[in-house]
Design a protein around this motif. Structure first.
Motif, mmCIF file in Angstrom:
data_model
loop_
_atom_site.group_PDB
_atom_site.id
_atom_site.type_symbol
_atom_site.label_atom_id
_atom_site.label_comp_id
_atom_site.label_asym_id
_atom_site.label_seq_id
_atom_site.Cartn_x
_atom_site.Cartn_y
_atom_site.Cartn_z
ATOM 1 N N TRP A 173 0.813 -1.211 0.000
ATOM 2 C CA TRP A 173 0.000 0.000 0.000
ATOM 3 C C TRP A 173 0.850 1.266 0.000
ATOM 4 O O TRP A 173 0.336 2.366 0.122
ATOM 5 C CB TRP A 173 -0.936 0.007 1.211
ATOM 6 N N SER A 174 2.153 1.122 -0.120
ATOM 7 C CA SER A 174 3.018 2.295 -0.218
ATOM 8 C C SER A 174 2.935 2.887 -1.622
ATOM 9 O O SER A 174 2.559 2.213 -2.587
ATOM 10 C CB SER A 174 4.463 1.878 0.097
ATOM 11 N N ALA A 194 3.032 -2.296 19.756
ATOM 12 C CA ALA A 194 2.779 -0.894 19.406
ATOM 13 C C ALA A 194 3.503 -0.501 18.126
ATOM 14 O O ALA A 194 2.958 0.220 17.280
ATOM 15 C CB ALA A 194 3.201 0.016 20.558
ATOM 16 N N GLY A 195 4.736 -0.966 17.944
ATOM 17 C CA GLY A 195 5.482 -0.630 16.730
ATOM 18 C C GLY A 195 4.835 -1.202 15.495
ATOM 19 O O GLY A 195 4.709 -0.529 14.461
ATOM 20 N N GLN A 196 4.433 -2.457 15.569
ATOM 21 C CA GLN A 196 3.790 -3.091 14.421
ATOM 22 C C GLN A 196 2.459 -2.421 14.105
ATOM 23 O O GLN A 196 2.094 -2.255 12.928
ATOM 24 C CB GLN A 196 3.589 -4.574 14.722
ATOM 25 N N ALA A 197 1.735 -2.034 15.143
ATOM 26 C CA ALA A 197 0.458 -1.344 14.916
ATOM 27 C C ALA A 197 0.679 -0.008 14.218
ATOM 28 O O ALA A 197 -0.096 0.370 13.321
ATOM 29 C CB ALA A 197 -0.256 -1.138 16.253
ATOM 30 N N LEU A 198 1.741 0.722 14.601
ATOM 31 C CA LEU A 198 2.017 2.013 13.970
ATOM 32 C C LEU A 198 2.389 1.844 12.501
ATOM 33 O O LEU A 198 1.950 2.623 11.642
ATOM 34 C CB LEU A 198 3.140 2.722 14.724
ATOM 35 N N VAL A 199 3.180 0.825 12.199
ATOM 36 C CA VAL A 199 3.523 0.557 10.800
ATOM 37 C C VAL A 199 2.262 0.243 10.004
ATOM 38 O O VAL A 199 2.094 0.688 8.859
ATOM 39 C CB VAL A 199 4.541 -0.596 10.710
ATOM 40 N N GLY A 200 1.342 -0.518 10.611
ATOM 41 C CA GLY A 200 0.085 -0.818 9.933
ATOM 42 C C GLY A 200 -0.756 0.425 9.696
ATOM 43 O O GLY A 200 -1.366 0.586 8.625
ATOM 44 N N GLU A 201 -0.782 1.323 10.668
ATOM 45 C CA GLU A 201 -1.529 2.570 10.496
ATOM 46 C C GLU A 201 -0.941 3.409 9.362
ATOM 47 O O GLU A 201 -1.683 4.037 8.589
ATOM 48 C CB GLU A 201 -1.511 3.365 11.793
ATOM 49 N N LEU A 202 0.378 3.425 9.255
ATOM 50 C CA LEU A 202 1.008 4.168 8.157
ATOM 51 C C LEU A 202 0.625 3.564 6.817
ATOM 52 O O LEU A 202 0.364 4.293 5.836
ATOM 53 C CB LEU A 202 2.527 4.162 8.337
ATOM 54 N N GLY A 203 0.583 2.227 6.751
ATOM 55 C CA GLY A 203 0.178 1.583 5.502
ATOM 56 C C GLY A 203 -1.234 1.935 5.100
ATOM 57 O O GLY A 203 -1.514 2.201 3.925
ATOM 58 N N ARG A 204 -2.145 1.956 6.059
ATOM 59 C CA ARG A 204 -3.530 2.323 5.744
ATOM 60 C C ARG A 204 -3.627 3.782 5.317
ATOM 61 O O ARG A 204 -4.406 4.126 4.411
ATOM 62 C CB ARG A 204 -4.420 2.046 6.954
ATOM 63 N N ALA A 205 -2.828 4.649 5.966
ATOM 64 C CA ALA A 205 -2.821 6.053 5.550
ATOM 65 C C ALA A 205 -2.321 6.189 4.114
ATOM 66 O O ALA A 205 -2.827 7.014 3.338
ATOM 67 C CB ALA A 205 -1.950 6.875 6.494
ATOM 68 N N GLN A 220 -2.623 3.876 1.741
ATOM 69 C CA GLN A 220 -3.651 3.336 0.850
ATOM 70 C C GLN A 220 -4.758 4.351 0.605
ATOM 71 O O GLN A 220 -5.356 4.401 -0.468
ATOM 72 C CB GLN A 220 -4.218 2.048 1.463
ATOM 73 N N LEU A 221 -4.987 5.221 1.600
ATOM 74 C CA LEU A 221 -6.004 6.256 1.466
ATOM 75 C C LEU A 221 -5.453 7.542 0.852
ATOM 76 O O LEU A 221 -6.176 8.535 0.746
ATOM 77 C CB LEU A 221 -6.603 6.570 2.841
ATOM 78 N N GLY A 222 -4.173 7.523 0.475
ATOM 79 C CA GLY A 222 -3.569 8.692 -0.141
ATOM 80 C C GLY A 222 -3.154 9.774 0.818
ATOM 81 O O GLY A 222 -2.871 10.904 0.408
ATOM 82 N N ARG A 223 -3.072 9.467 2.102
ATOM 83 C CA ARG A 223 -2.729 10.474 3.102
ATOM 84 C C ARG A 223 -1.259 10.441 3.498
ATOM 85 O O ARG A 223 -0.816 11.263 4.289
ATOM 86 C CB ARG A 223 -3.591 10.268 4.348
ATOM 87 N N ALA A 224 -0.519 9.464 3.007
ATOM 88 C CA ALA A 224 0.894 9.335 3.372
ATOM 89 C C ALA A 224 1.623 8.609 2.251
ATOM 90 O O ALA A 224 1.006 7.997 1.368
ATOM 91 C CB ALA A 224 1.046 8.578 4.690
ATOM 92 N N HIS A 225 2.940 8.695 2.297
ATOM 93 C CA HIS A 225 3.746 7.981 1.310
ATOM 94 C C HIS A 225 3.785 6.490 1.610
ATOM 95 O O HIS A 225 3.746 5.659 0.710
ATOM 96 C CB HIS A 225 5.170 8.544 1.293
ATOM 97 N N GLY A 226 3.864 6.142 2.889
ATOM 98 C CA GLY A 226 3.925 4.738 3.278
ATOM 99 C C GLY A 226 5.351 4.275 3.499
ATOM 100 O O GLY A 226 6.311 5.027 3.359
ATOM 101 N N VAL A 227 5.488 3.008 3.839
ATOM 102 C CA VAL A 227 6.808 2.437 4.091
ATOM 103 C C VAL A 227 7.542 2.312 2.756
ATOM 104 O O VAL A 227 7.055 1.658 1.839
ATOM 105 C CB VAL A 227 6.697 1.063 4.768
ATOM 106 N N PRO A 228 8.715 2.942 2.617
ATOM 107 C CA PRO A 228 9.445 2.883 1.343
ATOM 108 C C PRO A 228 9.765 1.456 0.926
ATOM 109 O O PRO A 228 9.840 0.535 1.745
ATOM 110 C CB PRO A 228 10.723 3.677 1.634
#
Length: 694
Positions: free
Chosen positions: A79-80, A394-405, A407-415
């Motif tokens: 989703w990046s 908590a770390g894994q959850a934050l990485v997942g939140e970044l991925g969802r962001a 996918q919604l076009g709100r972030a670049h995501g994990v490179p």
């Protein structure tokens, strides 16, 4: 989410069949795969619960013992905005997911009978007790009435007084308190007669007397004549009791640790929020026996903590936020309480010798996963791999939140070049694994801290990174190879990961072939050999060079003030790593730099203050060789001529004892003799005295 079967197949070295959208709709495809394979990897964690239940309910899978593993490629790469170039990363994640599970580790067992102590204002404590009293045996420790006061009906035992200590853990808490109030709560009937009788209103609805307001006119004692619960002449009594669980609602915590013991819960805000209700639900479930991994392995023979009750290395004691590690100087070791250990692994990271090792997973298993990730990434065409270590919750959850962001076009995501690797705790990996990752092909190692880490953990990680980075730059590897990212939100993490794109690192020209082993120092030697063999700085200095390192580095040398040193060799006996050696044939102090862990025991043991630590890395073959730090001519016995000690040591001893009343005349002369002649001379003198007396 783009997927390329050919590229992903590289991870497994075989053709790959992809099932697109394998969720609830295509569950039958999962069941068919389960029936035909010993191991199935589901590359999505969205329906982990469903697929786990299906596997448990499938007779064929249960009979064959098929293993189902899950790996998240969606939020971490698919989703990046780099998703089309993320195939090497996804291949690496799939390859790591196919690795066998680590060997089981020993466990620590807690046994709870459900005896709950609730401490705090009586009104809040009784409200909490009302919600858990049907499942737990509740005792209340009153710390004032609160805003509403206690109920008239006493449904649970209530105690009060001055808390002296609370120690222990789940199933084994011990409360010690002093009952020093004139009102005995066991006898009190809550009739309120004393409350009405007190003119100073010194008695609240917790039925305890506020000594700062009471003038001891005794109206309350007379009003309580029937129950006899109030006596001002009652002596203070020290009591204790055992509990399995503790709920602390007080204004000041009873256990003020970053990582409190299992079974201790603190709710300073009371029950008026979601956290309070969740805590009560957890308390209701904590009855029975519970196991957790024994996260550490301790080898006393490697420990550099103390020798002869002199403390050298104290790193593990200082870094532990759970107060699980204590010093035992008499036994020349540290003591780790497995019941208090929370598994952060920080002690193993800062331990210079490897005496404390992390077991969940063990270093070899972690090293194998790193090698597999980086090898598959490289074989699938990936470049400039960044290994991102994060916590598995908590770390894994934050990485997942970044991925969802993303996918919604709100972030670049994990490179695409960032390979996430979950750890039980980010503090559990240190310089040995970080440097190994670089030797295995990573261009950078990033540690993600999400804000729930103890301050001393972050300080230890920064210090370890400073040492490792200084070492690499000294060897000529340019760039920033280590980074600690502190991010509690997806936006902060997105910005931090974007900043990694601008960094460029110099790396070894070849990928290392060694395997991470259980012994930390052995792993460090293997990785240092590899880094030194390919060091750019050594191309112009083939004979090697010393690299100055920050204080606290686990490598280095020592300097000896030859004028002050008497070659007493106390330092040799104190050295836990075999870095300091004597010479049986001559008065010499020898040193092997490779073995030195910079624990400081030699420095603190030396009676002449002649030793100083020199943190450094000697990038030369001499670091493995014995070198003579000091030597001196021997002293010869004045009676038989046999050499013993050194001239400097004997002369220093004679100078110090010459004025002592016990060492005059013949006694002083005997100090110049070897041990055998000293006994003979003393025996002869005694016989002469006896003959004279006769």
């Amino acid at each position: 989410m783009p997927l390329e079967p050919k590229t992903l197949g590289v991870a497994l070295a075989e053709p790959l069949t992809l099932h697109s959208g394998l969720c609830r709709r295509e569950a039958p495809a999962f069941l068919r795969a389960l029936a035909d394979a010993d191991q199935v990897v589901v590359a999505c964690t969205q329906e982990k619960r469903l697929f786990t239940e299906l596997a448990e309910q499938t007779p064929d899978a249960s009979a064959t013992g098929a293993v189902v593993r899950f790996v998240n490629i969606r939020e971490t790469g698919g989703w990046s905005r780099d998703a089309r170039s993320a195939m090497p990363k996804i291949a690496a994640l799939l390859a790591a997911a196919h690795l066998p599970e680590p060997e089981p580790v020993p466990t620590v067992t807690y046994a709870s009978q459900g005896r709950l102590l609730i401490v705090g204002p009586l009104d809040q404590a009784e409200r909490a007790a009302a919600l858990v009293g049907d499942a737990l045996a509740v005792t209340l420790f009153s710390q004032g009435p609160g805003s509403d006061g206690g109920m008239q009906e006493r449904r649970h035992p209530v105690i009060a007084g001055r808390i002296d200590s609370l120690t222990g853990w789940l199933g084994a808490f011990r409360l010690a308190w002093t009952r020093d109030n004139p009102i005995d709560l066991d006898l009190c009937t809550r009739c309120n007669a004393c409350v009405r009788a007190c003119p100073e209103q010194a008695i609240g609805l917790d039925y305890q007397i506020d000594a700062s307001r009471c003038t001891s006119h005794r109206d309350c004692e007379r009003a309580c004549g029937t129950a006899g619960a109030i006596r001002f002449d009652r002596p203070a009594e020290t009591l204790d009791a055992a509990f399995d669980l503790v709920l602390d609602l007080g204004a000041n915590p009873l256990i003020d640790w970053h990582a409190p013991p299992q079974g201790y819960f603190r709710l300073p805000g009371g029950l008026a929020n979601t956290e309070g209700l969740q805590t009560l639900l957890r308390l209701r479930e904590l009855v029975g026996e519970f196991d957790k991994p024994k996260f550490f392995d301790y080898k006393q023979k490697l420990c550099a903590h103390s020798r002869n009750e002199v403390v050298g290395c104290n790193a593990c004691v200082e870094v532990c936020s759970a107060h699980a590690i204590t010093s035992d100087k008499a036994r020349q070791r540290v003591v780790v309480n497995p019941n208090l250990c929370v598994g952060c692994g920080a002690c193993t990271t800062v331990c210079p010798t490897g005496a404390l090792g992390y077991t969940y997973p063990r270093a070899p298993d972690q090293g194998t996963k790193m090698r597999t990730l980086l090898s598959a990434y490289r074989q699938a065409g990936g470049r400039d791999a960044v290994l991102m270590l994060h916590g598995e919750e908590a770390g894994q959850a934050l990485v997942g939140e970044l991925g969802r962001a993303a996918q919604l076009g709100r972030a670049h995501g994990v490179p695409a070049n960032v390979l996430p690797l979950a750890l039980m705790h980010v503090a559990s990996a240190g310089i040995d694994l970080w440097l190994s990752a670089l030797a295995f092909g990573a261009s950078q190692v990033v540690v993600l801290a999400v804000g729930d880490e103890a301050p001393q953990y972050l300080a230890a990680l920064r210090q370890q990174m400073h040492v490792a980075q200084t070492l690499l730059r000294g060897l000529g590897y340019q760039g920033t190879h280590f980074a600690l990212i502190e991010a509690a939100t997806p936006a902060r993490l997105d910005d931090a990961l974007a900043g990694l794109r601008t960094t460029r690192q110099t790396l070894p020209s070849q990928v290392a072939r060694f395997a991470v082993v259980a012994e930390k120092r052995t792993t460090l030697e293997l990785v240092l050999d590899h880094l030194i063999d390919h060091a750019p700085a050594l191309k112009s200095a083939p004979d090697g060079l010393p690299i100055a390192l920050p204080a606290g580095a686990p490598f280095g040398a020592i300097t000896v003030d030859k004028d002050a040193c008497t070659l007493c060799l106390a330092c040799v006996g104190a050295c836990p790593a075999g870095a300091l050696l004597d010479n049986p044939s001559a008065p010499q102090l020898r040193f092997v730099e490779k073995n030195c862990v910079q624990c400081g025991l030699c420095e603190t043991t030396c009676p002449e203050n002649a030793i100083a630590l020199v943190p450094r890395l000697l990038a030369a073959p001499q670091r493995r060789q014995q070198v003579v730090l000091n030597e001196a001519p021997p002293w010869s016995c004045v009676r038989c001529g046999k050499p013993f000690g050194t001239q400097k040591a004997i002369e220093a001893m004679l100078g110090r004892l010459a004025g002592h009343s016990m060492f005059q005349g013949e006694a002083l002369e005997r100090l110049k003799m070897c041990s055998d002649c000293r006994v003979i001379d003393l025996y002869s003198a005694n016989n002469e005295v006896k003959i004279t007396d006769l």
